[in-house]
Design a protein around this motif. Structure first.
Motif, PDB file in Angstrom:
ATOM      1  N   ARG A  78      34.055  41.146  51.946  1.00 14.46           N
ATOM      2  CA  ARG A  78      33.756  40.780  53.328  1.00 14.46           C
ATOM      3  C   ARG A  78      32.253  40.874  53.562  1.00 14.46           C
ATOM      4  NH1 ARG A  78      38.188  43.204  57.555  1.00 14.46           N
ATOM      5  NH2 ARG A  78      39.883  41.825  56.930  1.00 14.46           N
ATOM      6  N   VAL A 107      36.394  45.106  50.934  1.00 19.04           N
ATOM      7  CA  VAL A 107      37.046  43.999  50.235  1.00 19.04           C
ATOM      8  C   VAL A 107      38.436  43.743  50.793  1.00 19.04           C
ATOM      9  CG1 VAL A 107      35.788  44.361  48.079  1.00 19.04           C
ATOM     10  CG2 VAL A 107      37.958  45.507  48.414  1.00 19.04           C
ATOM     11  N   ARG A 123      38.270  39.498  47.609  1.00 16.29           N
ATOM     12  CA  ARG A 123      37.225  38.871  48.418  1.00 16.29           C
ATOM     13  C   ARG A 123      36.377  39.946  49.078  1.00 16.29           C
ATOM     14  NH1 ARG A 123      40.336  33.891  51.435  1.00 16.29           N
ATOM     15  NH2 ARG A 123      41.340  33.085  49.568  1.00 16.29           N
ATOM     16  N   ASP A 167      43.464  38.243  44.220  1.00 15.89           N
ATOM     17  CA  ASP A 167      42.276  37.561  44.726  1.00 15.89           C
ATOM     18  C   ASP A 167      41.489  38.622  45.477  1.00 15.89           C
ATOM     19  OD1 ASP A 167      40.388  35.807  45.702  1.00 15.89           O
ATOM     20  OD2 ASP A 167      41.728  34.908  47.182  1.00 15.89           O
ATOM     21  N   SER A 175      34.801  27.446  49.694  1.00 16.26           N
ATOM     22  CA  SER A 175      35.155  28.797  50.112  1.00 16.26           C
ATOM     23  C   SER A 175      36.356  29.356  49.363  1.00 16.26           C
ATOM     24  CB  SER A 175      35.442  28.824  51.610  1.00 16.26           C
ATOM     25  OG  SER A 175      36.544  28.003  51.895  1.00 16.26           O
ATOM     26  N   GLU A 176      37.102  28.511  48.710  1.00 20.68           N
ATOM     27  CA  GLU A 176      38.275  28.957  47.977  1.00 20.68           C
ATOM     28  C   GLU A 176      37.919  29.223  46.526  1.00 20.68           C
ATOM     29  OE1 GLU A 176      41.388  29.661  49.070  1.00 20.68           O
ATOM     30  OE2 GLU A 176      40.530  29.354  51.044  1.00 20.68           O
ATOM     31  N   PRO A 177      38.047  30.485  46.063  1.00 21.28           N
ATOM     32  CA  PRO A 177      37.737  30.770  44.667  1.00 21.28           C
ATOM     33  C   PRO A 177      38.787  30.171  43.740  1.00 21.28           C
ATOM     34  CG  PRO A 177      38.587  32.722  45.764  1.00 21.28           C
ATOM     35  CD  PRO A 177      38.471  31.647  46.802  1.00 21.28           C
ATOM     36  N   LYS A 233      36.046  34.076  39.618  1.00 20.21           N
ATOM     37  CA  LYS A 233      36.572  35.140  40.461  1.00 20.21           C
ATOM     38  C   LYS A 233      35.540  35.636  41.449  1.00 20.21           C
ATOM     39  CE  LYS A 233      40.023  37.288  39.003  1.00 20.21           C
ATOM     40  NZ  LYS A 233      41.105  38.012  38.820  1.00 20.21           N
ATOM     41  N   GLY A 234      34.316  35.117  41.372  1.00 22.82           N
ATOM     42  CA  GLY A 234      33.293  35.518  42.309  1.00 22.82           C
ATOM     43  C   GLY A 234      32.611  36.804  41.874  1.00 22.82           C
TER      44      GLY A 234
END
Length: 89
Positions: A75, A26, A73, A71, A9-11, A16-17
């Motif tokens: 959602r 986000v 992310r 970072d 779960s940690e990039p 960077k996903g």
């Protein structure tokens, strides 16, 4: 087996996903601390960044995709409607 494995779960800085799309919500984090949540208003066609919509007192901001210290992310979208009706969205 490596002892310094990271959780899935940690990039990592290398991965960077996925890049956000228009309408995605986000989280923007710096050094692990959450500093902004917002909806992606516009994505640049060349992939150089995106605009977060203004919300409340937070103004509209441009987030370049080249910022390594951020970072970003995405959602997940809640599937409430499909859970209540049994119809997939």
């Amino acid at each position: 087996m490596k002892a310094d494995r990271q959780e899935a779960s940690e990039p990592t800085s290398e991965d960077k996903g996925p890049f956000p799309s228009t309408g995605d919500v986000v989280e923007l984090r710096r050094d692990g601390a959450l500093f902004r949540v917002g909806a992606v208003e516009t994505v640049m066609p060349d992939g150089t960044g995106f605009w977060l919509a203004s919300q409340g007192l937070d103004t509209r901001i441009y987030v370049p995709s080249s910022q390594d210290e951020l970072d970003i992310r995405i959602r997940p979208v809640p599937q409430v409607a499909s859970e209540l009706t049994g119809v997939a969205l």
